[in-house]
Enzyme design. Structure first.
Site, PDB file in Angstrom:
ATOM      1  N   SER A 134      36.000  30.134  70.148  1.00  0.00           N
ATOM      2  CA  SER A 134      35.003  30.781  69.288  1.00  0.00           C
ATOM      3  C   SER A 134      34.303  31.947  69.983  1.00  0.00           C
ATOM      4  O   SER A 134      34.056  31.906  71.193  1.00  0.00           O
ATOM      5  CB  SER A 134      33.945  29.736  68.915  1.00  0.00           C
ATOM      6  OG  SER A 134      32.788  30.354  68.414  1.00  0.00           O
ATOM      7  N   GLU A 136      31.305  32.328  69.797  1.00  0.00           N
ATOM      8  CA  GLU A 136      30.065  31.758  70.337  1.00  0.00           C
ATOM      9  C   GLU A 136      30.158  31.590  71.855  1.00  0.00           C
ATOM     10  O   GLU A 136      29.136  31.525  72.533  1.00  0.00           O
ATOM     11  CB  GLU A 136      29.785  30.400  69.696  1.00  0.00           C
ATOM     12  CG  GLU A 136      29.209  30.476  68.298  1.00  0.00           C
ATOM     13  CD  GLU A 136      27.791  31.026  68.276  1.00  0.00           C
ATOM     14  OE1 GLU A 136      26.918  30.456  68.931  1.00  0.00           O
ATOM     15  OE2 GLU A 136      27.573  32.043  67.591  1.00  0.00           O
ATOM     16  N   TYR A 157      27.238  23.494  71.386  1.00  0.00           N
ATOM     17  CA  TYR A 157      28.542  23.779  70.755  1.00  0.00           C
ATOM     18  C   TYR A 157      29.317  24.794  71.589  1.00  0.00           C
ATOM     19  O   TYR A 157      30.500  24.596  71.905  1.00  0.00           O
ATOM     20  CB  TYR A 157      28.323  24.313  69.328  1.00  0.00           C
ATOM     21  CG  TYR A 157      29.566  24.936  68.709  1.00  0.00           C
ATOM     22  CD1 TYR A 157      30.564  24.139  68.162  1.00  0.00           C
ATOM     23  CD2 TYR A 157      29.743  26.326  68.693  1.00  0.00           C
ATOM     24  CE1 TYR A 157      31.716  24.704  67.608  1.00  0.00           C
ATOM     25  CE2 TYR A 157      30.882  26.895  68.136  1.00  0.00           C
ATOM     26  CZ  TYR A 157      31.861  26.083  67.600  1.00  0.00           C
ATOM     27  OH  TYR A 157      32.991  26.655  67.059  1.00  0.00           O
TER      28      TYR A 157
HETATM   29  P1  NDP Z   1      35.040  22.919  59.613  1.00  0.00           P
HETATM   30  O1  NDP Z   1      33.726  22.405  60.074  1.00  0.00           O
HETATM   31  O2  NDP Z   1      35.205  23.380  58.206  1.00  0.00           O
HETATM   32  O3  NDP Z   1      36.165  21.784  59.871  1.00  0.00           O
HETATM   33  C1  NDP Z   1      36.124  20.969  61.011  1.00  0.00           C
HETATM   34  C2  NDP Z   1      37.224  19.946  60.903  1.00  0.00           C
HETATM   35  O4  NDP Z   1      37.158  19.066  62.035  1.00  0.00           O
HETATM   36  C3  NDP Z   1      37.119  19.043  59.661  1.00  0.00           C
HETATM   37  O5  NDP Z   1      38.413  18.752  59.194  1.00  0.00           O
HETATM   38  C4  NDP Z   1      36.477  17.787  60.227  1.00  0.00           C
HETATM   39  O6  NDP Z   1      36.743  16.616  59.488  1.00  0.00           O
HETATM   40  C5  NDP Z   1      37.184  17.729  61.578  1.00  0.00           C
HETATM   41  N1  NDP Z   1      36.505  16.856  62.522  1.00  0.00           N
HETATM   42  C6  NDP Z   1      35.191  16.852  62.866  1.00  0.00           C
HETATM   43  N2  NDP Z   1      34.949  15.870  63.751  1.00  0.00           N
HETATM   44  C7  NDP Z   1      36.133  15.240  63.974  1.00  0.00           C
HETATM   45  C8  NDP Z   1      36.525  14.127  64.764  1.00  0.00           C
HETATM   46  N3  NDP Z   1      35.639  13.444  65.492  1.00  0.00           N
HETATM   47  N4  NDP Z   1      37.836  13.751  64.752  1.00  0.00           N
HETATM   48  C9  NDP Z   1      38.731  14.409  63.969  1.00  0.00           C
HETATM   49  N5  NDP Z   1      38.414  15.452  63.175  1.00  0.00           N
HETATM   50  C10 NDP Z   1      37.128  15.854  63.187  1.00  0.00           C
HETATM   51  O7  NDP Z   1      35.460  24.068  60.625  1.00  0.00           O
HETATM   52  P2  NDP Z   1      36.349  25.393  60.369  1.00  0.00           P
HETATM   53  O8  NDP Z   1      37.521  25.026  59.573  1.00  0.00           O
HETATM   54  O9  NDP Z   1      35.454  26.503  59.942  1.00  0.00           O
HETATM   55  O10 NDP Z   1      36.783  25.748  61.857  1.00  0.00           O
HETATM   56  C11 NDP Z   1      37.969  25.195  62.440  1.00  0.00           C
HETATM   57  C12 NDP Z   1      37.848  25.231  63.956  1.00  0.00           C
HETATM   58  O11 NDP Z   1      37.669  26.592  64.375  1.00  0.00           O
HETATM   59  C13 NDP Z   1      36.661  24.465  64.535  1.00  0.00           C
HETATM   60  O12 NDP Z   1      37.074  23.954  65.785  1.00  0.00           O
HETATM   61  C14 NDP Z   1      35.598  25.540  64.739  1.00  0.00           C
HETATM   62  O13 NDP Z   1      34.712  25.158  65.765  1.00  0.00           O
HETATM   63  C15 NDP Z   1      36.472  26.712  65.139  1.00  0.00           C
HETATM   64  N6  NDP Z   1      35.947  28.031  64.830  1.00  0.00           N
HETATM   65  C16 NDP Z   1      35.571  28.340  63.537  1.00  0.00           C
HETATM   66  C17 NDP Z   1      35.156  29.611  63.222  1.00  0.00           C
HETATM   67  C18 NDP Z   1      34.732  29.975  61.836  1.00  0.00           C
HETATM   68  O14 NDP Z   1      34.096  31.028  61.675  1.00  0.00           O
HETATM   69  N7  NDP Z   1      35.080  29.199  60.811  1.00  0.00           N
HETATM   70  C19 NDP Z   1      35.115  30.679  64.257  1.00  0.00           C
HETATM   71  C20 NDP Z   1      35.551  30.245  65.568  1.00  0.00           C
HETATM   72  C21 NDP Z   1      35.957  28.973  65.821  1.00  0.00           C
HETATM   73  P3  NDP Z   1      35.797  16.183  58.222  1.00  0.00           P
HETATM   74  O15 NDP Z   1      36.276  17.020  57.056  1.00  0.00           O
HETATM   75  O16 NDP Z   1      36.101  14.730  58.092  1.00  0.00           O
HETATM   76  O17 NDP Z   1      34.388  16.488  58.609  1.00  0.00           O
HETATM   77  P1  GDR Z   2      27.477  30.581  63.483  1.00  0.00           P
HETATM   78  O1  GDR Z   2      27.470  30.520  61.885  1.00  0.00           O
HETATM   79  O2  GDR Z   2      26.326  29.894  64.087  1.00  0.00           O
HETATM   80  O3  GDR Z   2      27.697  32.025  63.848  1.00  0.00           O
HETATM   81  O4  GDR Z   2      28.762  29.690  63.812  1.00  0.00           O
HETATM   82  P2  GDR Z   2      26.302  30.274  60.836  1.00  0.00           P
HETATM   83  O5  GDR Z   2      26.844  30.761  59.543  1.00  0.00           O
HETATM   84  O6  GDR Z   2      25.789  28.880  60.901  1.00  0.00           O
HETATM   85  O7  GDR Z   2      25.135  31.240  61.355  1.00  0.00           O
HETATM   86  C1  GDR Z   2      25.303  32.648  61.452  1.00  0.00           C
HETATM   87  C2  GDR Z   2      23.965  33.305  61.740  1.00  0.00           C
HETATM   88  O8  GDR Z   2      23.139  33.178  60.593  1.00  0.00           O
HETATM   89  C3  GDR Z   2      21.822  32.825  61.008  1.00  0.00           C
HETATM   90  N1  GDR Z   2      21.119  32.163  59.912  1.00  0.00           N
HETATM   91  C4  GDR Z   2      21.453  30.976  59.367  1.00  0.00           C
HETATM   92  N2  GDR Z   2      22.466  30.138  59.619  1.00  0.00           N
HETATM   93  C5  GDR Z   2      22.575  29.013  58.869  1.00  0.00           C
HETATM   94  N3  GDR Z   2      23.607  28.167  59.061  1.00  0.00           N
HETATM   95  N4  GDR Z   2      21.647  28.704  57.886  1.00  0.00           N
HETATM   96  C6  GDR Z   2      20.594  29.521  57.610  1.00  0.00           C
HETATM   97  O9  GDR Z   2      19.782  29.237  56.737  1.00  0.00           O
HETATM   98  C7  GDR Z   2      20.487  30.725  58.375  1.00  0.00           C
HETATM   99  N5  GDR Z   2      19.616  31.755  58.353  1.00  0.00           N
HETATM  100  C8  GDR Z   2      20.011  32.620  59.286  1.00  0.00           C
HETATM  101  C9  GDR Z   2      22.059  31.925  62.215  1.00  0.00           C
HETATM  102  O10 GDR Z   2      20.873  31.802  62.998  1.00  0.00           O
HETATM  103  C10 GDR Z   2      23.195  32.662  62.904  1.00  0.00           C
HETATM  104  O11 GDR Z   2      22.684  33.662  63.729  1.00  0.00           O
HETATM  105  C11 GDR Z   2      29.955  29.792  63.034  1.00  0.00           C
HETATM  106  C12 GDR Z   2      30.649  28.419  63.052  1.00  0.00           C
HETATM  107  O12 GDR Z   2      31.740  28.459  62.158  1.00  0.00           O
HETATM  108  C13 GDR Z   2      31.162  28.099  64.444  1.00  0.00           C
HETATM  109  O13 GDR Z   2      31.968  26.925  64.385  1.00  0.00           O
HETATM  110  C14 GDR Z   2      32.023  29.278  64.934  1.00  0.00           C
HETATM  111  O14 GDR Z   2      32.482  29.011  66.233  1.00  0.00           O
HETATM  112  C15 GDR Z   2      31.210  30.577  64.904  1.00  0.00           C
HETATM  113  O15 GDR Z   2      30.794  30.798  63.556  1.00  0.00           O
HETATM  114  C16 GDR Z   2      32.036  31.764  65.346  1.00  0.00           C
END
Ligand code: NDP
Ligand code: GDR
Length: 345
Positions: A134, A136, A157
């Site tokens: 990520s 992050e 995280y």
């Molecule tokens: P989601 O939160 O939508 O999905 C996470 C998945 O992980 C779900 O299927 C969840 O299952 C599963 N999971 C959580 N805990 C466990 C566990 N203990 N054992 C097995 N499975 C588990 O995430 P995204 O699809 O958005 O992201 C996918 C991956 O990419 C994650 O690792 C995230 O950190 C990473 N990532 C995401 C980004 C983004 O912007 N979306 C950017 C960079 C990295 P359940 O449905 O049961 O909760």
């Molecule tokens: P992020 O995504 O923390 O970048 O992680 P999120 O959408 O939660 O926050 C983005 C930014 O928005 C600000 N923010 C808020 N965020 C949330 N969730 N709710 C609010 O009400 C709100 N108001 C302002 C946050 O402070 C932050 O700066 C996501 C996840 O998908 C991670 O798993 C992944 O690794 C990173 O993106 C890249």
């Protein structure tokens, strides 16, 4: 026919990657967690009856906390490619559940790597693994962030993702496993979890437009992010595992917007003045904020031939159109409950 195993198949990215791989003819195995209610909603339209002999989507119960289940599933699925998407993926929640986040998002990856190493050694296969890293991980390092930028993680995280990244590099160097780390910047879609900021905005503004919500409570509107479309980003994951050599790649659009910009674009598209409905609620402010992320995807472009196709305004329109349909359905259901006198207990 190639076979892939996806952890986190029920999440946003898992659902997009499943469609991509099924479309390419793969047999797709996915790990799901036991829960008291259905958690496979994002896979409903690709779900296949396991009784059919031609089934190409197979779901297995397992958990990143349970190494034995990971080993058993690898033996059963015999995958050529493994996509590790499972994580406790919410940054704010990681401040509330740091130990759990580290166990799943970091140590869980180590459990999987050990299981993959045993699977490779015992079968003689050479599986390829993708790790979902990520932006992050860069945390406090200012843009433009690229593969050589310093990791300065700002949350439990992000620390867990950094540890997972280095576990993967270590298994690549020490044991010769084909493991590629994607360093993906924020990517969104209509399937995005509803507590992430983009989907929270599109869900809430469309509900406000449909007359079933009054206010939208938000945290820091000044945060700057590089937002792309999940459908584009899962293609980069697949491309990483089709290369001759493993590597680490930033996947981003190279364009930056603030949370306030996102509100403005969505508000304008929906014909709503967001300033009249948004209130700041300190509960959404993080103990430590990542202020500014913007990725340089040059290496992914050059090596993988990958380019994002959807820009932010296009993404906002896609999410608003989807959520407007949901909000209108909800509004009709509320109206019909009122007409028939059915009350929520
Ligand atoms: P989601 O939160 O939508 O999905 C996470 C998945 O992980 C779900 O299927 C969840 O299952 C599963 N999971 C959580 N805990 C466990 C566990 N203990 N054992 C097995 N499975 C588990 O995430 P995204 O699809 O958005 O992201 C996918 C991956 O990419 C994650 O690792 C995230 O950190 C990473 N990532 C995401 C980004 C983004 O912007 N979306 C950017 C960079 C990295 P359940 O449905 O049961 O909760
Ligand atoms: P992020 O995504 O923390 O970048 O992680 P999120 O959408 O939660 O926050 C983005 C930014 O928005 C600000 N923010 C808020 N965020 C949330 N969730 N709710 C609010 O009400 C709100 N108001 C302002 C946050 O402070 C932050 O700066 C996501 C996840 O998908 C991670 O798993 C992944 O690794 C990173 O993106 C890249």
């Amino acid at each position: 026919m190639k076979s892939a195993l996806i952890t986190g198949i029920t999440g946003q990215d898992g659902s997009y990657l499943t469609r991509l791989l099924l479309g390419k003819g793969y047999v797709v195995h996915g790990i799901i967690r036991r829960s008291s209610s259905f958690n496979t909603g994002r896979l409903d339209d690709v779900y296949q009856d396991p009784h059919e002999s031609s089934v190409r989507l197979k779901l297995h119960y397992g958990d990143m906390a349970d190494g034995a289940s990971l080993r058993k599933i690898l033996r059963e699925a015999q995958p050529d490619e493994i996509y590790n998407l499972a994580a406790q993926s919410h940054v704010m929640v990681s401040f509330q559940q740091p130990e759990y986040t580290a166990d799943i998002t970091s140590t869980g990856v180590l459990r999987l790597l050990e299981a993959v190493r045993d699977y490779a050694e015992s079968t003689g296969k050479k599986p390829r693994m993708y790790q979902a890293g990520s932006s992050e991980m860069f945390g406090a390092t200012p843009p433009m962030q690229h593969e050589g930028s310093m990791f300065r993680p700002q949350s439990p995280y992000a620390v867990s993702k950094v540890a997972a990244h280095w576990h993967c590099v270590n298994y690549r160097d020490a044991h010769g496993l084909f493991v590629s780390n994607g360093i993906l910047f924020n990517h969104e879609s209509p399937a995005r979890g509803e507590t992430f900021v983009t989907r929270k905005i599109t869900r809430s503004l469309t509900r406000i437009k449909a007359g079933i919500q009054d206010k939208l409570y938000m945290g820091n509107l000044d945060a700057l992010r590089d937002w792309g479309y999940a459908g584009d980003y899962v293609e980069a994951m697949w491309l990483m595992l089709q290369q001759d050599e493993p590597g680490d790649f930033v996947v981003a659009t190279g364009r930056q917007y603030s949370v306030e910009d996102f509100l403005g674009i969505a508000g304008e598209y929906l014909g709503l003045d967001w300033k009249k409905v948004v209130e700041i609620d300190p509960r959404y402010l993080r103990p430590n904020e990542v202020v500014s992320l913007c990725g340089d995807p040059s290496l992914a472009k050059k090596t993988l031939g990958w380019e994002p196709k959807v820009d932010l305004p296009g993404l906002v329109r896609m999410m608003c159109d989807h959520d407007l349909r949901l909000a209108e359905e909800e509004a009709r259901a509320v109206a019909s409950r009122i007409r028939t006198g059915v009350q929520r207990v």
